[in-house]
Design an enzyme around this catalytic site. Structure first.
Site, PDB file in Angstrom:
ATOM      1  N   CYS A 114      31.274  37.627  33.829  1.00 51.50           N
ATOM      2  CA  CYS A 114      30.342  38.171  32.839  1.00 51.50           C
ATOM      3  C   CYS A 114      29.558  37.016  32.201  1.00 51.50           C
ATOM      4  O   CYS A 114      28.841  36.315  32.899  1.00 51.50           O
ATOM      5  CB  CYS A 114      31.097  39.012  31.816  1.00 51.50           C
ATOM      6  N   ASP A 162      27.754  48.909  37.537  1.00 53.37           N
ATOM      7  CA  ASP A 162      27.503  48.010  36.402  1.00 53.37           C
ATOM      8  C   ASP A 162      26.150  48.332  35.767  1.00 53.37           C
ATOM      9  O   ASP A 162      25.119  48.280  36.426  1.00 53.37           O
ATOM     10  CB  ASP A 162      27.520  46.556  36.898  1.00 53.37           C
ATOM     11  N   HIS A 194      31.517  47.082  35.831  1.00 46.76           N
ATOM     12  CA  HIS A 194      31.482  45.746  35.232  1.00 46.76           C
ATOM     13  C   HIS A 194      32.903  45.357  34.815  1.00 46.76           C
ATOM     14  O   HIS A 194      33.647  46.176  34.306  1.00 46.76           O
ATOM     15  CB  HIS A 194      30.557  45.765  34.009  1.00 46.76           C
TER      16      HIS A 194
END
Length: 229
Positions: A114, A162, A194
């Site tokens: 991330c 995502d 995600h």
């Protein structure tokens, strides 16, 4: 074997990080870059897993002691980061690893998740000492890598569902890198969300995608991180 907290020089001061060394006592160097939660136990376990695979892994503490389980607080910590200072912390971590007696590679790998994925690519564009770059669903609104300066091959691992770092964004990054003549592999995992790699978050963890992404990451680093001359 468990790792330990260490200190390294960064921008004229001491920064901490979590260091994991393989049982053999030596191996290629890898920088493990945190998610927006901070240097939490999950990231330390990822560093330990790299050590089990024969790598010397360092996870720098980019929040300097702060961690959180709150998404709101994590967002605030991420947005409060001074990207220039963070890049210096990463540069210090890279230098520390390359000078560590246990590290056998002439360059290091970077891998992040991330926010850390965006910083993995960013560090690779800033440091020719990065020999391989892995990005797990990397995104940060204030991190703008100068892609033309990337020297290392990149492996990108993304999720079909995502909504933060979309498959479209991943394909656009791939297109731009290929246009620049860079070496890039992108994989988008079907039905994954995600943060699919984070096994501390059962609501998004996807075992099949995580295991395949881990296999690809290990193979990628083994292929690209060369021994010191």
């Amino acid at each position: 074997m468990a790792g330990e907290m260490v200190q390294f020089q960064s921008n004229g001061k001491q920064t901490e990080g979590y260091l994991a060394v393989p049982a053999s006592g030596k191996g290629p160097g890898v920088i493990v870059i945190q998610e927006w939660w901070g240097l939490v136990p999950h990231i330390k376990r990822v560093a330990d897993r790299f050590a089990e695979e024969g790598f010397v892994a360092l996870a720098p503490d980019l929040y300097h002691g702060k961690t959180t389980k709150s998404p709101d607080e994590a967002g605030k910590l991420m947005m409060a980061m001074n990207i220039a200072e963070t890049e210096k912390d990463l540069r210090g971590a890279i230098s520390y690893l390359l000078n560590h007696p246990a590290v056998t590679s002439s360059k290091v790998g970077t891998v992040g998740f991330c926010m850390g994925g965006a910083l993995s690519l960013y560090a690779a564009t800033k440091n020719p000492q990065v020999g391989a770059c892995v990005v797990f669903y990397g995104g940060h609104p204030n991190v703008k890598p100068e892609l033309e300066k990337l020297e290392a091959p990149m492996l990108g691992l993304y999720a079909e569902r995502d909504t933060f770092v979309t498959p479209e964004a991943a394909r656009e990054l791939e297109r731009r890198l290929k246009e620049l003549g860079k070496q890039v592999e992108i994989h988008i995992y079907k039905d994954a969300d995600h943060a699919f790699f984070n096994d501390d978050r059962p609501e998004v963890y996807n075992r099949e995608a995580a295991e395949d992404a881990w296999r690809r990451t290990i193979e990628f680093f083994r292929r690209h991180l060369q021994q010191k001359a």
